[in-house]
Motif scaffolding. Structure first.
Motif, PDB file in Angstrom:
ATOM      1  N   CYS A 124       9.999 -13.865 -56.446  1.00 42.33           N
ATOM      2  CA  CYS A 124       9.193 -14.396 -55.342  1.00 42.33           C
ATOM      3  C   CYS A 124       7.742 -14.617 -55.783  1.00 42.33           C
ATOM      4  O   CYS A 124       7.376 -14.300 -56.914  1.00 42.33           O
ATOM      5  CB  CYS A 124       9.247 -13.433 -54.160  1.00 42.33           C
ATOM      6  N   SER A 133       5.229 -12.934 -54.933  1.00 43.81           N
ATOM      7  CA  SER A 133       4.573 -11.650 -55.231  1.00 43.81           C
ATOM      8  C   SER A 133       5.075 -11.080 -56.549  1.00 43.81           C
ATOM      9  O   SER A 133       4.789  -9.927 -56.876  1.00 43.81           O
ATOM     10  CB  SER A 133       4.819 -10.653 -54.104  1.00 43.81           C
ATOM     11  N   SER A 164       8.106 -10.253 -57.550  1.00 43.83           N
ATOM     12  CA  SER A 164       9.187  -9.262 -57.563  1.00 43.83           C
ATOM     13  C   SER A 164      10.495 -10.016 -57.733  1.00 43.83           C
ATOM     14  O   SER A 164      10.646 -11.120 -57.196  1.00 43.83           O
ATOM     15  CB  SER A 164       9.287  -8.523 -56.225  1.00 43.83           C
ATOM     16  N   HIS A 215      14.057 -10.305 -56.460  1.00 43.72           N
ATOM     17  CA  HIS A 215      14.846  -9.889 -55.303  1.00 43.72           C
ATOM     18  C   HIS A 215      16.319 -10.194 -55.550  1.00 43.72           C
ATOM     19  O   HIS A 215      16.652 -11.140 -56.252  1.00 43.72           O
ATOM     20  CB  HIS A 215      14.434 -10.683 -54.059  1.00 43.72           C
ATOM     21  N   CYS A 219       8.232  -5.883 -49.672  1.00 41.12           N
ATOM     22  CA  CYS A 219       7.535  -6.686 -50.680  1.00 41.12           C
ATOM     23  C   CYS A 219       6.396  -7.427 -49.990  1.00 41.12           C
ATOM     24  O   CYS A 219       6.567  -7.909 -48.874  1.00 41.12           O
ATOM     25  CB  CYS A 219       8.519  -7.676 -51.294  1.00 41.12           C
ATOM     26  N   CYS A 263       5.561 -10.297 -50.242  1.00 42.17           N
ATOM     27  CA  CYS A 263       5.953 -11.671 -49.899  1.00 42.17           C
ATOM     28  C   CYS A 263       6.603 -11.746 -48.525  1.00 42.17           C
ATOM     29  O   CYS A 263       6.762 -12.835 -47.979  1.00 42.17           O
ATOM     30  CB  CYS A 263       6.892 -12.241 -50.953  1.00 42.17           C
TER      31      CYS A 263
HETATM   32 ZN   LIG Z   1       8.964 -10.566 -52.724  1.00 41.80          ZN
END
Ligand SMILES: [Zn+2]
Length: 420
Positions: A247, A249, A251, A253, A308, A310
Motif C-alpha cells: 500500500c 504506507s 506495508s 497486505h 495500517c 493507509c
Molecule cells: Zn496499508
C-alpha cells in the motif's frame, strides 16, 4: 474493492464466499472430494471452523499430477471449461501445471488490478512488462490487470535488455513491472552505456513479483534510487493467486477479500501469535475451477493485525515474504535467511551479482559468499563485506571475488542460495 469493516466484517465476507465454493468443490472436484471424504459433514459456521479440514501440500498436488498427467484431479469442471494454462517455475522440483477458467482468469486480473491501484498506478499510465511472456503466470496476470485498470500495457517479450531499455524511453513508460533482480540488471546495463534511468526514463512506479527483493530494504532503496521511482512488492504464487500487495504506507497486505490466511508454526502446526514468524497457509476464494484449500505455501511471514496508516483493514505481512520455510538455515547456531544476506549485499553498490554457498566442514555448517564486483579490482571489498556480514548476521563468511560476467543473470526467479 470492499475495504470497510473490522475483522468480523472481513470474516463475514469470507464466509459468504467459502461456503458455496466448498459445496461445489465437494460435489465435482475429485481431488478435494477424496481428500475431505474422511472428514464427515462440513458445517462451516465460522472461518475458524475451516481449520477442521486437513492442509493441502505442494507434494500432494505434484503427486496428483504425476498420477494423472498432465493436469491431475484438482479440477472442478470438465477440461473444456478451462481457457488458460500456466506452470510453476520449478525452482524446487517438477513444475506443476495450473489451469484457469474464464471466471478464475478474470479473478486473477481483478487481484492484479488491486495490486496496481495500491501502488498508485492510474488509467493512462503506460506499464512496461520486462518479462519474456513464457509459461510462468506472474506477469501474464499483471498484463490482464492493466487492462482492467485502463492502463496501457507494453510487452517486453522477446527482447534483449538494451532493446527493452530503448522501448521504455521511446514509449515514455511510467510504470515498470519485472522481478527486482531484473530491475537492477537493467540499471547496470544502462550504466554501461552512460544512461541514467532516474533522469532519462519516465518510470515513476515499479512493481515486483517472483522474488521477495522489493521488501528487502537495501534492494528496495537501490531500485528506488536508480530508477527515480517508488518500488512496490507483490507476493503471490501460481497455484494460489496474487494474494498480496503493497500500500501507499509501504506495508505488504494480504488481500483478505479474496484469500483466507492462516499463520502456522511450520514445525508444530500450531497457530503463531501476532509478531512471530510463521508459515502462510492460504485458501483462495475466487478460483473455483482449481482451488487450493488450507494450502501450505512454504512462505515464511510475520503477521500484524495492527491498523495500517493507509486505512485498509487487511492483515499485514511485516517485511513481505521473509523467505521460504525450507531456506531457513542454521549456520553455527545462527538463523540465516537468504533475504538477510541479500539485504547486506545490496548495501554495496560495487557488487553487481552474488551467490551464497552453504557447505559442511568438519560437521559444522559454513557460509561462503561469491561476489562479482562491477569493476575487476575493488580494493578491500572482501574484507568490508565480511565485516558487515559479521556485524549484521553474526557470522564470519568465507568470501571469494570473481571476475565480472562470471555469475549467471536472472530474468525470473533468481537462484543465489546453494547448499553444496
Ligand atoms: Zn496499508
Amino acid at each position: 474493492m470492499e475495504t470497510t469493516g473490522n475483522r468480523n466484517a472481513i470474516e463475514e465476507r469470507q464466509l459468504k464466499r467459502v461456503r458455496p465454493m466448498l459445496e461445489t468443490v465437494l460435489r465435482t472436484n475429485e481431488f478435494y472430494r477424496k481428500k475431505f471424504a474422511a472428514h464427515g459433514s462440513f458445517d462451516i459456521s465460522s472461518v475458524e471452523s475451516l481449520k477442521r479440514l486437513p492442509f493441502t501440500t505442494k507434494n500432494e498436488l505434484v503427486e496428483d499430477q504425476m498420477r494423472l498427467p498432465p493436469f491431475g484431479t484438482d479440477l472442478t469442471f470438465p477440461q473444456e471449461r478451462y481457457i488458460r494454462i500456466h506452470q510453476t517455475s520449478g525452482t524446487t522440483g517438477k513444475p506443476m501445471y495450473w489451469l484457469d477458467t474464464e471466471e478464475s482468469w478474470d479473478w486473477w486480473a481483478e487481484c492484479w488490478k488491486v495490486i496496481l491501484e495500491a501502488a498508485g498506478v492510474h488509467p493512462g499510465d503506460r506499464i512496461y512488462f520486462a518479462f519474456s511472456f513464457g509459461p510462468f503466470i506472474g506477469f501474464w496476470a499483471g498484463w490482464e490487470g492493466a487492462r482492467k485498470l485502463g492502463a496501457m500495457a507494453v510487452s517486453g517479450g522477446g527482447q534483449t535488455t538494451s532493446q527493452r531499455l530503448k522501448a521504455i524511453i521511446d514509449y515514455g513508460a511510467t510504470v515498470l513491472i519485472c522481478t527486482p533482480t531484473y530491475a537492477l540488471h537493467m540499471v547496470s546495463e544502462a550504466r554501461k552505456t552512460g544512461m541514467d534511468l532516474a533522469k532519462e526514463s519516465a518510470i515513476r512506479i515499479t512493481v515486483h513479483a517472483g522474488e521477495p527483493g522489493a521488501s528487502i530494504p537495501s534492494t528496495k532503496r537501490m531500485i528506488e534510487e536508480s530508477w527515480g521511482a517508488n518500488c512496490f512488492d507483490h507476493p503471490g504464487a501460481t497455484e494460489v493467486g496474487a494474494f498480496g500487495f503493497e500500500c501507499q504506507s509501504r506495508s505488504v497486505h494480504l488481500n483478505e477479500n479474496e484469500f483466507i490466511a492462516e499463520l502456522l508454526d511450520p514445525n508444530t502446526g500450531e497457530s503463531v501469535a501476532e509478531g512471530e514468524r510463521g508459515e502462510l497457509v492460504i485458501t483462495n476464494l475466487g478460483r473455483l475451477g482449481s482451488p487450493v484449500i488450507r494450502y501450505r505455501t512454504g512462505d515464511l511471514v510475520q503477521p500484524s493485525y495492527q491498523p495500517c496508516p493507509c486505512g485498509l483493514p487487511f492483515l499485514r505481512l511485516q517485511g513481505g515474504v521473509l523467505g521460504r520455510v525450507d531456506d531457513m538455515l542454521i549456520v553455527r547456531g545462527v538463523n540465516v535467511f537468504p533475504s538477510a544476506v541479500e539485504n547486506v549485499m545490496r548495501e554495496f553498490s560495487e557488487i553487481e551479482e552474488f551467490r551464497v554457498e552453504i557447505f559442511d566442514k568438519e560437521a559444522m555448517k559454513e557460509i561462503k559468499l561469491v561476489l562479482e564486483p562491477c569493476e575487476s579490482s575493488v580494493v578491500g571489498l572482501a574484507e568490508q563485506v565480511s565485516q558487515r556480514v559479521r556485524e549484521r548476521i553474526g557470522l564470519r563468511p568465507h568470501v571469494e571475488i570473481v571476475a565480472p560476467g562470471t555469475l549467471p543473470r536472472f530474468e525470473l526467479k533468481a537462484k543465489r542460495f546453494f547448499k553444496v
